[in-house]
Design an enzyme around this catalytic site. Structure first.
Site, short mmCIF file in Angstrom:
data_model
loop_
_atom_site.label_atom_id
_atom_site.label_comp_id
_atom_site.label_asym_id
_atom_site.label_seq_id
_atom_site.Cartn_x
_atom_site.Cartn_y
_atom_site.Cartn_z
CG MET A 63 -13.86 26.31 -13.12
SD MET A 63 -12.51 25.19 -12.52
CE MET A 63 -11.99 25.99 -11.08
CG ASP A 64 -16.77 30.33 -16.83
OD1 ASP A 64 -17.87 30.14 -16.19
OD2 ASP A 64 -16.41 31.30 -16.94
CB ALA A 65 -16.77 24.36 -20.14
#
Length: 282
Positions: A63-65
């Site tokens: 999951m991206d930031a």
């Protein structure tokens, strides 16, 4: 000197205790915006150590930031292997705020899975929804007076790098805010950003079944021919399907190289070559 006779033990050794069943842990975290989905220290951004100070856990999936929402944490490697596959039977529910107002044609294109430059997406479920009651983000969404924004609810059955963002951008509506609300029977109902909770008994049973990955469950997975899909998007077919012009004299052997490449050969196979007068007498 007489040989030494070993002494036998008269009392039996104490029985060792049998190892008990290992209890695996399953948690769900509402990952806030700007938090890296990994454990460890980072000088620029906060990590999961700030919200899940439990040793031995690791996140399930990527999951991206700048993506928020549901993130599973566990110490069960089988669950990670099952959910890390590019194609999964577990539905993932995403809430996406996109730039612009998608037309019915754009939503229909999303439902069929638009073709990207590197791969094709499986069909998914998508519908426009009113703005959900979500906590405000620390970094505000860019606002333009002449360009509205809309919220979409997407139910997808696979997951890869920046999946939803690439799909919405392919139909002309980039994603401004993205939140994963549900994964299988697990959702974020009653939780707040940064909150951590343990899975309920029913959710834990689902996770254990998914980690075991029964053979009949693997057989029910939709198969994907990534090579064939990539070549079809390029207007090509597999090389073994292109071998249609074979030389009948050779009994169906290898095709003639000049004919396969679209070139004209200089002479036929059984025609003798013209002698070179310069090489005479050598």
């Amino acid at each position: 000197m007489p040989p030494r006779v070993p002494r036998l033990r008269t009392t039996p050794l104490p029985a060792l205790p049998l190892p008990g069943p290992v209890r695996l842990r399953y948690y769900v975290l509402w990952k806030p915006f700007g938090v890296l989905a990994r454990f460890g220290s980072d000088a620029l951004r906060p990590t999961l150590d700030c919200h899940a100070p439990l040793p031995g856990l690791f996140p399930v999936g990527r999951m991206d930031a700048d993506t928020e929402g549901l993130l599973l944490l566990t110490d069960d490697p089988g669950l990670c292997r099952s959910l890390a596959r590019s194609s999964s039977l577990e539905p993932r529910l995403w809430l996406a705020q996109v730039d612009g107002a998608p037309t019915p044609e754009a939503l229909e294109s999303l439902r069929h899975g638009p073709s990207l430059s590197t791969r094709s997406a499986l069909p998914l479920e998508v519908r426009a929804i009113p703005e959900p009651d979500l906590p405000s983000r620390p970094v505000s969404i860019r606002h333009r007076l002449k360009t509205p924004t809309r919220w979409l609810e997407l139910r997808v059955f696979e997951g890869w790098s920046r999946h939803v963002r690439r799909l919405t951008a392919a139909v002309g509506h980039p994603t401004l805010r993205l939140l994963q609300w549900g994964l299988g029977p697990v959702d974020l109902a009653g939780m707040a950003p940064g909150q951590l909770r343990e899975l309920t008994p029913d959710e834990t049973h689902w996770a254990e079944q998914l980690a075991s990955e029964a053979p009949e469950r693997r057989a029910a997975r939709p198969g994907r021919d990534w090579t064939g899909e990539r070549l079809a998007r390029q207007g090509r077919v597999l090389y073994r399907d292109e071998r249609t012009d074979r030389n009948p004299a050779s009994g169906g052997g290898k095709p003639d190289q000049g004919a396969r490449r679209g070139q004209v050969t200089g002479r036929k196979r059984n025609t003798p070559a013209v002698p070179n007068p310069r090489k005479k007498g050598r």
